[in-house]
Design a protein around this motif. Structure first.
Motif, short mmCIF file in Angstrom:
data_model
loop_
_atom_site.label_atom_id
_atom_site.label_comp_id
_atom_site.label_asym_id
_atom_site.label_seq_id
_atom_site.Cartn_x
_atom_site.Cartn_y
_atom_site.Cartn_z
N TRP A 1 35.23 63.22 59.61
CA TRP A 1 35.03 63.93 60.87
C TRP A 1 35.32 63.02 62.07
CZ3 TRP A 1 29.52 65.85 62.64
CH2 TRP A 1 29.65 66.72 63.73
N GLY A 2 34.80 61.80 62.00
CA GLY A 2 35.00 60.87 63.11
C GLY A 2 36.44 60.47 63.31
N VAL A 3 37.15 60.20 62.22
CA VAL A 3 38.55 59.79 62.31
C VAL A 3 39.44 60.95 62.71
CG1 VAL A 3 40.53 58.97 60.96
CG2 VAL A 3 38.32 57.82 60.76
N GLU A 4 39.17 62.15 62.17
CA GLU A 4 40.04 63.29 62.43
C GLU A 4 39.92 63.85 63.84
OE1 GLU A 4 42.45 64.77 60.97
OE2 GLU A 4 42.44 63.75 59.04
N SER A 5 38.71 63.94 64.38
CA SER A 5 38.57 64.59 65.69
C SER A 5 37.55 63.94 66.60
CB SER A 5 38.21 66.08 65.52
OG SER A 5 36.86 66.21 65.10
N ASP A 6 37.13 62.71 66.28
CA ASP A 6 36.09 62.04 67.06
C ASP A 6 34.87 62.95 67.19
OD1 ASP A 6 34.86 60.04 68.47
OD2 ASP A 6 35.85 60.47 70.38
N TYR B 1 45.12 49.58 64.72
CA TYR B 1 44.76 50.92 64.26
C TYR B 1 43.26 51.00 63.94
CZ TYR B 1 45.06 55.09 61.22
OH TYR B 1 44.89 56.32 60.63
N LEU B 2 42.78 50.03 63.18
CA LEU B 2 41.38 50.05 62.78
C LEU B 2 40.45 49.67 63.91
CD1 LEU B 2 41.56 48.58 59.18
CD2 LEU B 2 41.10 50.92 59.83
N ALA B 3 40.91 48.82 64.83
CA ALA B 3 40.07 48.42 65.95
C ALA B 3 39.67 49.61 66.80
CB ALA B 3 40.79 47.38 66.81
N ALA B 4 40.57 50.57 66.93
CA ALA B 4 40.29 51.76 67.74
C ALA B 4 39.54 52.83 66.96
CB ALA B 4 41.59 52.33 68.30
N LEU B 5 39.83 52.95 65.66
CA LEU B 5 39.21 54.01 64.87
C LEU B 5 37.82 53.66 64.36
CD1 LEU B 5 42.14 55.48 62.75
CD2 LEU B 5 40.85 56.61 64.54
N VAL B 6 37.58 52.39 64.12
CA VAL B 6 36.27 51.97 63.61
C VAL B 6 35.70 50.94 64.58
CG1 VAL B 6 34.98 51.15 61.61
CG2 VAL B 6 37.17 52.30 61.28
N ASP B 7 35.28 51.44 65.74
CA ASP B 7 34.67 50.58 66.74
C ASP B 7 33.18 50.90 66.85
OD1 ASP B 7 34.70 53.00 68.07
OD2 ASP B 7 36.15 52.39 69.59
N GLU B 8 32.45 50.09 67.62
CA GLU B 8 31.01 50.27 67.71
C GLU B 8 30.65 51.65 68.29
OE1 GLU B 8 28.88 48.30 66.33
OE2 GLU B 8 30.51 46.95 65.74
N GLU B 9 31.48 52.15 69.16
CA GLU B 9 31.25 53.46 69.76
C GLU B 9 31.30 54.56 68.69
OE1 GLU B 9 33.41 56.18 73.24
OE2 GLU B 9 34.01 54.10 72.91
N ARG B 10 32.29 54.50 67.82
CA ARG B 10 32.39 55.54 66.80
C ARG B 10 31.28 55.39 65.74
NH1 ARG B 10 37.06 58.54 66.60
NH2 ARG B 10 38.27 56.73 67.30
N VAL B 11 30.91 54.17 65.45
CA VAL B 11 29.82 53.96 64.50
C VAL B 11 28.52 54.54 65.06
CG1 VAL B 11 28.39 52.21 63.37
CG2 VAL B 11 30.88 51.94 63.43
#
Length: 393
Positions: free
Chosen positions: A116-121, A74-84
Protein backbone atom coordinates in the motif's frame (compact mmCIF):
# COMPACT_ATOMS: atom_id res chain seq x y z
CA UNK A 1 10.03 -1.54 -21.73
CA UNK A 2 7.89 0.61 -23.98
CA UNK A 3 9.47 2.08 -27.12
CA UNK A 4 8.49 5.08 -29.17
CA UNK A 5 6.89 4.46 -32.56
CA UNK A 6 6.45 7.98 -33.91
CA UNK A 7 8.60 11.03 -33.22
CA UNK A 8 7.02 12.86 -30.28
CA UNK A 9 6.52 16.15 -32.11
CA UNK A 10 4.88 14.41 -35.06
CA UNK A 11 2.57 12.55 -32.72
CA UNK A 12 1.58 15.73 -30.93
CA UNK A 13 0.96 17.61 -34.13
CA UNK A 14 -1.18 14.85 -35.63
CA UNK A 15 -3.15 13.96 -32.51
CA UNK A 16 -6.01 16.51 -32.71
CA UNK A 17 -6.82 15.69 -36.35
CA UNK A 18 -6.59 11.95 -35.75
CA UNK A 19 -8.75 12.20 -32.65
CA UNK A 20 -11.50 14.16 -34.40
CA UNK A 21 -11.75 11.85 -37.38
CA UNK A 22 -11.31 8.43 -35.81
CA UNK A 23 -12.22 8.43 -32.13
CA UNK A 24 -16.00 8.23 -32.58
CA UNK A 25 -15.66 5.37 -35.05
CA UNK A 26 -13.34 3.56 -32.66
CA UNK A 27 -15.75 4.04 -29.76
CA UNK A 28 -18.54 2.61 -31.88
CA UNK A 29 -16.46 -0.52 -32.45
CA UNK A 30 -15.65 -0.75 -28.76
CA UNK A 31 -19.33 -0.43 -27.95
CA UNK A 32 -20.17 -3.48 -30.01
CA UNK A 33 -17.40 -5.65 -28.57
CA UNK A 34 -18.05 -4.62 -24.97
CA UNK A 35 -21.80 -5.05 -25.08
CA UNK A 36 -21.30 -8.46 -26.70
CA UNK A 37 -19.53 -9.45 -23.45
CA UNK A 38 -22.56 -8.64 -21.33
CA UNK A 39 -22.17 -4.93 -20.56
CA UNK A 40 -25.43 -3.05 -21.15
CA UNK A 41 -25.62 -0.35 -23.78
CA UNK A 42 -26.91 1.98 -21.05
CA UNK A 43 -23.72 1.50 -19.01
CA UNK A 44 -21.47 1.98 -22.04
CA UNK A 45 -23.32 5.06 -23.30
CA UNK A 46 -23.41 6.71 -19.87
CA UNK A 47 -19.65 6.17 -19.41
CA UNK A 48 -18.66 7.42 -22.89
CA UNK A 49 -21.18 10.20 -23.58
CA UNK A 50 -19.25 13.27 -24.73
CA UNK A 51 -15.94 11.46 -24.24
CA UNK A 52 -12.87 12.97 -25.91
CA UNK A 53 -9.48 11.26 -26.22
CA UNK A 54 -6.65 12.19 -23.91
CA UNK A 55 -3.66 12.10 -26.24
CA UNK A 56 -1.33 12.80 -23.35
CA UNK A 57 -1.63 9.15 -22.33
CA UNK A 58 -0.31 8.14 -25.77
CA UNK A 59 2.72 10.33 -25.09
CA UNK A 60 3.21 8.51 -21.79
CA UNK A 61 2.90 5.17 -23.59
CA UNK A 62 5.64 6.18 -26.00
CA UNK A 63 7.87 7.88 -23.48
CA UNK A 64 11.13 6.29 -22.42
CA UNK A 65 12.96 8.63 -20.06
CA UNK A 66 16.71 8.48 -20.42
CA UNK A 67 17.21 9.06 -16.70
CA UNK A 68 17.88 5.81 -14.84
CA UNK A 69 17.45 5.80 -11.07
CA UNK A 70 20.22 4.12 -9.05
CA UNK A 71 18.74 1.63 -6.62
CA UNK A 72 20.02 3.57 -3.62
CA UNK A 73 18.08 6.62 -4.82
CA UNK A 74 14.99 4.51 -5.51
CA UNK A 75 14.95 2.98 -2.04
CA UNK A 76 15.91 6.21 -0.27
CA UNK A 77 12.66 7.80 -1.43
CA UNK A 78 10.40 4.75 -1.08
CA UNK A 79 11.60 3.54 2.31
CA UNK A 80 12.24 6.70 4.28
CA UNK A 81 11.41 7.58 7.88
CA UNK A 82 8.29 9.43 6.74
CA UNK A 83 6.84 6.37 5.02
CA UNK A 84 7.77 4.10 7.92
CA UNK A 85 6.00 6.40 10.38
CA UNK A 86 2.94 6.65 8.14
CA UNK A 87 2.89 2.89 7.68
CA UNK A 88 2.95 2.28 11.42
CA UNK A 89 0.03 4.68 11.78
CA UNK A 90 -1.87 2.73 9.10
CA UNK A 91 -1.16 -0.53 10.95
CA UNK A 92 -2.83 0.92 14.03
CA UNK A 93 -5.73 2.56 12.19
CA UNK A 94 -6.65 -0.46 10.08
CA UNK A 95 -5.71 -3.24 12.49
CA UNK A 96 -9.13 -4.94 12.28
CA UNK A 97 -9.20 -4.99 8.48
CA UNK A 98 -5.61 -6.25 8.39
CA UNK A 99 -6.38 -8.98 10.90
CA UNK A 100 -9.26 -10.12 8.69
CA UNK A 101 -7.00 -10.16 5.63
CA UNK A 102 -4.30 -12.10 7.49
CA UNK A 103 -6.81 -14.66 8.70
CA UNK A 104 -8.42 -15.10 5.29
CA UNK A 105 -5.35 -15.15 3.03
CA UNK A 106 -2.33 -15.91 5.24
CA UNK A 107 -0.33 -12.83 4.24
CA UNK A 108 1.13 -10.79 7.08
CA UNK A 109 -0.12 -7.26 7.69
CA UNK A 110 3.34 -5.69 7.37
CA UNK A 111 3.72 -6.84 3.79
CA UNK A 112 0.17 -5.77 2.89
CA UNK A 113 0.74 -2.29 4.28
CA UNK A 114 4.16 -2.09 2.59
CA UNK A 115 2.53 -2.72 -0.80
CA UNK A 116 0.00 0.00 0.00
CA UNK A 117 2.76 2.43 0.94
CA UNK A 118 4.87 1.81 -2.15
CA UNK A 119 1.95 1.74 -4.59
CA UNK A 120 0.05 4.87 -3.53
CA UNK A 121 1.68 6.33 -0.40
CA UNK A 122 -1.25 4.98 1.61
CA UNK A 123 -3.87 6.37 -0.73
CA UNK A 124 -2.35 9.83 -1.21
CA UNK A 125 -1.30 9.16 -4.81
CA UNK A 126 -4.01 6.99 -6.35
CA UNK A 127 -4.03 8.83 -9.68
CA UNK A 128 -6.40 11.41 -11.11
CA UNK A 129 -6.93 10.37 -14.73
CA UNK A 130 -10.40 8.99 -15.55
CA UNK A 131 -9.95 5.32 -16.40
CA UNK A 132 -12.62 5.30 -19.09
CA UNK A 133 -11.00 8.17 -20.96
CA UNK A 134 -7.44 6.87 -20.61
CA UNK A 135 -8.24 3.30 -21.62
CA UNK A 136 -10.57 4.33 -24.43
CA UNK A 137 -7.78 6.50 -25.85
CA UNK A 138 -5.19 3.74 -25.55
CA UNK A 139 -7.66 1.30 -27.12
CA UNK A 140 -7.86 3.51 -30.20
CA UNK A 141 -4.34 4.97 -30.61
CA UNK A 142 -0.77 3.89 -30.26
CA UNK A 143 0.66 0.47 -29.60
CA UNK A 144 -0.74 -2.44 -27.59
CA UNK A 145 -4.34 -1.61 -28.48
CA UNK A 146 -5.47 -5.22 -27.98
CA UNK A 147 -4.16 -5.17 -24.41
CA UNK A 148 -5.81 -1.88 -23.56
CA UNK A 149 -9.10 -2.95 -25.15
CA UNK A 150 -9.16 -5.85 -22.71
CA UNK A 151 -8.62 -3.43 -19.83
CA UNK A 152 -11.24 -1.04 -21.22
CA UNK A 153 -13.78 -3.87 -21.40
CA UNK A 154 -12.91 -4.86 -17.82
CA UNK A 155 -13.51 -1.26 -16.73
CA UNK A 156 -16.94 -1.34 -18.34
CA UNK A 157 -17.70 -4.58 -16.48
CA UNK A 158 -16.71 -2.93 -13.19
CA UNK A 159 -19.14 -0.11 -13.93
CA UNK A 160 -21.86 -2.57 -14.91
CA UNK A 161 -21.49 -4.44 -11.63
CA UNK A 162 -21.50 -1.25 -9.58
CA UNK A 163 -18.52 -2.06 -7.38
CA UNK A 164 -16.86 1.35 -7.69
CA UNK A 165 -18.43 4.82 -7.84
CA UNK A 166 -18.04 5.89 -11.51
CA UNK A 167 -16.97 9.37 -10.43
CA UNK A 168 -14.14 7.89 -8.37
CA UNK A 169 -12.81 5.53 -11.05
CA UNK A 170 -9.57 7.38 -11.66
CA UNK A 171 -6.00 6.18 -11.69
CA UNK A 172 -2.72 6.16 -13.57
CA UNK A 173 -2.41 6.95 -17.26
CA UNK A 174 -2.26 3.21 -18.02
CA UNK A 175 -5.35 2.31 -16.01
CA UNK A 176 -4.07 1.13 -12.61
CA UNK A 177 -6.41 2.33 -9.89
CA UNK A 178 -7.25 2.11 -6.21
CA UNK A 179 -5.15 2.15 -3.06
CA UNK A 180 -2.90 -0.64 -4.28
CA UNK A 181 -3.15 0.08 -8.01
CA UNK A 182 -4.96 -2.86 -9.61
CA UNK A 183 -5.45 -3.03 -13.35
CA UNK A 184 -9.16 -3.51 -14.18
CA UNK A 185 -8.74 -7.12 -15.36
CA UNK A 186 -6.80 -7.92 -12.17
CA UNK A 187 -9.59 -6.33 -10.16
CA UNK A 188 -12.16 -8.60 -11.79
CA UNK A 189 -10.07 -11.68 -11.00
CA UNK A 190 -8.79 -10.93 -7.52
CA UNK A 191 -10.60 -8.07 -5.78
CA UNK A 192 -12.52 -9.11 -2.67
CA UNK A 193 -15.16 -7.67 -0.36
CA UNK A 194 -13.28 -7.37 2.94
CA UNK A 195 -15.66 -5.00 4.70
CA UNK A 196 -18.83 -7.05 4.21
CA UNK A 197 -20.91 -4.48 2.31
CA UNK A 198 -21.41 -6.71 -0.73
CA UNK A 199 -19.19 -4.62 -3.03
CA UNK A 200 -15.54 -4.93 -4.04
CA UNK A 201 -14.33 -1.36 -3.87
CA UNK A 202 -10.57 -0.82 -3.85
CA UNK A 203 -11.01 2.95 -4.20
CA UNK A 204 -13.33 4.02 -1.37
CA UNK A 205 -12.89 1.00 0.91
CA UNK A 206 -9.46 0.58 2.48
CA UNK A 207 -10.44 -2.84 3.91
CA UNK A 208 -11.37 -4.07 0.42
CA UNK A 209 -8.09 -2.76 -1.00
CA UNK A 210 -6.04 -4.43 1.74
CA UNK A 211 -7.91 -7.72 1.42
CA UNK A 212 -7.60 -7.67 -2.36
CA UNK A 213 -3.85 -7.11 -2.07
CA UNK A 214 -3.53 -10.03 0.31
CA UNK A 215 -5.51 -12.20 -2.10
CA UNK A 216 -3.19 -11.18 -4.96
CA UNK A 217 -0.10 -12.17 -3.00
CA UNK A 218 -1.67 -15.42 -1.81
CA UNK A 219 -2.60 -16.35 -5.36
CA UNK A 220 0.95 -15.51 -6.44
CA UNK A 221 2.40 -18.18 -4.17
CA UNK A 222 2.77 -16.54 -0.77
CA UNK A 223 3.63 -19.04 1.99
CA UNK A 224 1.90 -18.30 5.28
CA UNK A 225 4.32 -17.67 8.12
CA UNK A 226 7.33 -17.54 5.82
CA UNK A 227 9.86 -14.79 5.33
CA UNK A 228 10.55 -12.89 2.11
CA UNK A 229 14.24 -13.32 2.89
CA UNK A 230 16.93 -11.30 4.62
CA UNK A 231 20.20 -9.45 4.09
CA UNK A 232 23.36 -11.55 4.05
CA UNK A 233 27.11 -11.11 4.07
CA UNK A 234 29.11 -12.78 1.33
CA UNK A 235 32.56 -14.30 1.86
CA UNK A 236 35.61 -12.87 0.06
CA UNK A 237 35.95 -14.13 -3.49
CA UNK A 238 32.31 -15.20 -3.70
CA UNK A 239 31.33 -16.72 -7.06
CA UNK A 240 29.19 -14.10 -8.84
CA UNK A 241 27.65 -16.76 -11.10
CA UNK A 242 25.61 -17.96 -8.11
CA UNK A 243 23.68 -14.68 -8.02
CA UNK A 244 20.14 -14.86 -9.37
CA UNK A 245 16.66 -14.91 -7.88
CA UNK A 246 15.83 -18.09 -9.76
CA UNK A 247 18.99 -19.95 -8.72
CA UNK A 248 17.50 -21.26 -5.51
CA UNK A 249 19.25 -23.67 -3.19
CA UNK A 250 18.78 -24.72 0.42
CA UNK A 251 19.73 -22.38 3.24
CA UNK A 252 22.11 -25.03 4.49
CA UNK A 253 23.87 -25.02 1.10
CA UNK A 254 24.26 -21.25 1.22
CA UNK A 255 25.76 -21.58 4.69
CA UNK A 256 28.30 -24.12 3.39
CA UNK A 257 29.32 -21.55 0.76
CA UNK A 258 30.15 -19.08 3.51
CA UNK A 259 27.02 -16.93 3.24
CA UNK A 260 25.96 -15.52 6.61
CA UNK A 261 22.95 -13.53 7.76
CA UNK A 262 23.82 -9.87 8.20
CA UNK A 263 21.99 -9.75 11.54
CA UNK A 264 24.12 -12.58 12.95
CA UNK A 265 21.23 -15.00 13.37
CA UNK A 266 21.36 -18.61 12.24
CA UNK A 267 20.07 -19.65 8.84
CA UNK A 268 16.60 -21.20 8.75
CA UNK A 269 16.68 -24.99 9.14
CA UNK A 270 14.57 -25.68 6.06
CA UNK A 271 13.59 -24.02 2.84
CA UNK A 272 15.39 -22.57 -0.14
CA UNK A 273 16.26 -19.15 -1.49
CA UNK A 274 17.96 -17.37 -4.35
CA UNK A 275 20.60 -14.70 -3.98
CA UNK A 276 20.25 -11.16 -5.30
CA UNK A 277 22.85 -8.39 -5.22
CA UNK A 278 21.16 -5.34 -6.82
CA UNK A 279 24.31 -3.20 -6.85
CA UNK A 280 26.86 -5.96 -7.34
CA UNK A 281 28.83 -7.98 -4.83
CA UNK A 282 30.21 -4.85 -3.15
CA UNK A 283 26.73 -3.72 -2.07
CA UNK A 284 23.97 -5.26 0.04
CA UNK A 285 23.08 -8.86 -0.84
CA UNK A 286 19.95 -10.80 0.03
CA UNK A 287 18.69 -14.36 0.13
CA UNK A 288 15.11 -14.26 -1.19
CA UNK A 289 12.40 -16.91 -0.98
CA UNK A 290 9.18 -17.69 -2.84
CA UNK A 291 7.48 -14.95 -0.83
CA UNK A 292 9.80 -12.44 -2.47
CA UNK A 293 8.75 -13.93 -5.81
CA UNK A 294 5.10 -13.33 -4.85
CA UNK A 295 5.88 -9.65 -4.23
CA UNK A 296 7.82 -9.55 -7.50
CA UNK A 297 4.69 -10.79 -9.30
CA UNK A 298 2.91 -7.57 -8.30
CA UNK A 299 5.32 -5.55 -10.45
CA UNK A 300 8.10 -7.43 -12.17
CA UNK A 301 11.16 -5.55 -10.90
CA UNK A 302 13.54 -6.72 -8.20
CA UNK A 303 14.10 -3.16 -6.96
CA UNK A 304 10.33 -2.77 -6.51
CA UNK A 305 10.01 -6.06 -4.63
CA UNK A 306 13.00 -5.18 -2.46
CA UNK A 307 11.43 -1.83 -1.56
CA UNK A 308 8.27 -3.57 -0.35
CA UNK A 309 10.21 -6.28 1.44
CA UNK A 310 12.45 -3.77 3.19
CA UNK A 311 9.55 -1.49 4.12
CA UNK A 312 7.73 -4.48 5.61
CA UNK A 313 10.79 -5.18 7.79
CA UNK A 314 11.00 -1.55 8.87
CA UNK A 315 7.32 -1.66 9.84
CA UNK A 316 8.11 -4.69 12.01
CA UNK A 317 10.73 -2.62 13.81
CA UNK A 318 13.78 -3.57 11.77
CA UNK A 319 16.52 -1.14 10.82
CA UNK A 320 18.35 -0.07 7.66
CA UNK A 321 20.52 -2.44 5.68
CA UNK A 322 23.78 -3.39 7.35
CA UNK A 323 25.95 -3.19 4.23
CA UNK A 324 26.06 0.30 2.70
CA UNK A 325 25.34 0.90 -0.97
CA UNK A 326 28.51 1.32 -3.07
CA UNK A 327 28.26 5.09 -3.43
CA UNK A 328 29.81 8.09 -1.72
CA UNK A 329 26.85 10.27 -2.66
CA UNK A 330 23.71 8.76 -1.18
CA UNK A 331 20.15 9.29 -2.34
CA UNK A 332 17.66 11.59 -0.67
CA UNK A 333 14.57 10.96 1.38
CA UNK A 334 11.36 12.63 0.25
CA UNK A 335 11.76 15.31 2.93
CA UNK A 336 15.25 16.04 1.62
CA UNK A 337 13.97 16.09 -1.96
CA UNK A 338 11.34 18.65 -0.99
CA UNK A 339 14.05 20.72 0.67
CA UNK A 340 16.18 20.50 -2.48
CA UNK A 341 13.25 21.65 -4.61
CA UNK A 342 12.53 24.55 -2.25
CA UNK A 343 16.14 25.68 -2.55
CA UNK A 344 15.96 25.42 -6.34
CA UNK A 345 12.83 27.58 -6.31
CA UNK A 346 14.64 30.11 -4.13
CA UNK A 347 17.35 30.28 -6.78
CA UNK A 348 14.76 31.08 -9.42
CA UNK A 349 14.21 27.72 -11.13
CA UNK A 350 10.66 27.20 -12.38
CA UNK A 351 10.04 23.63 -11.21
CA UNK A 352 6.59 23.82 -9.62
CA UNK A 353 5.67 23.22 -6.00
CA UNK A 354 8.09 21.15 -3.88
CA UNK A 355 6.48 17.70 -3.77
CA UNK A 356 9.45 15.36 -3.48
CA UNK A 357 8.85 13.92 -6.96
CA UNK A 358 11.91 14.38 -9.17
CA UNK A 359 10.53 15.10 -12.63
CA UNK A 360 12.03 16.54 -15.79
CA UNK A 361 12.04 20.17 -14.65
CA UNK A 362 13.72 19.34 -11.36
CA UNK A 363 16.37 17.23 -13.09
CA UNK A 364 17.06 20.00 -15.58
CA UNK A 365 17.49 22.50 -12.75
CA UNK A 366 19.80 20.10 -10.90
CA UNK A 367 21.86 19.63 -14.05
CA UNK A 368 22.28 23.39 -14.32
CA UNK A 369 23.44 23.57 -10.70
CA UNK A 370 25.88 20.74 -11.41
CA UNK A 371 27.16 22.66 -14.43
CA UNK A 372 27.89 25.65 -12.22
CA UNK A 373 29.66 23.37 -9.76
CA UNK A 374 31.76 21.77 -12.49
CA UNK A 375 30.26 18.37 -11.69
CA UNK A 376 28.81 15.70 -13.93
CA UNK A 377 25.49 16.97 -15.28
CA UNK A 378 23.35 13.88 -14.70
CA UNK A 379 20.40 15.67 -13.06
CA UNK A 380 20.53 13.36 -10.05
CA UNK A 381 18.98 14.48 -6.77
CA UNK A 382 21.83 13.53 -4.46
CA UNK A 383 23.29 14.58 -1.13
CA UNK A 384 26.14 16.44 -2.84
CA UNK A 385 23.69 18.66 -4.75
CA UNK A 386 21.58 19.28 -1.66
CA UNK A 387 24.69 20.14 0.36
CA UNK A 388 25.83 22.59 -2.31
CA UNK A 389 22.43 24.27 -2.42
CA UNK A 390 22.35 24.51 1.38
CA UNK A 391 25.71 26.24 1.28
CA UNK A 392 24.43 28.82 -1.21
CA UNK A 393 21.26 29.80 0.64
Amino acid sequence: MLRIVLPAMLLLAAAPAVAQSDFRACLSGLRGSVTAKGVSTATFDAATRGLEPDMKVVEFLNDQPEFKTPIWDYLAALVDEERVADGKAMLRQWSSALAAAEQRFGVDRYTIVAVWGVESDFGKAIGKRPLVQSLATLSCYGRRQAYFRTEFAATMTILERGDVDPGHLTGSWAGAFGHTQFMPSTFLRLAVDNDGDGRRDVVDSVPDALGSTANYLARSGWTKGGTWGFEVRLPPGFNASLVGRGKKRGFDQWAKLGVRRADGRAMPEGGAAGLIAPAGLSGPAFLVTRNFDAIYAYNAAESYALAIAHLSDRLRGGGPFVTPWPTNDRGLSRAERRELQALLLRKGYDIGAPDGAIGTKTRQAIADVQRQLGAEQDGRASLSVLTALRGGR
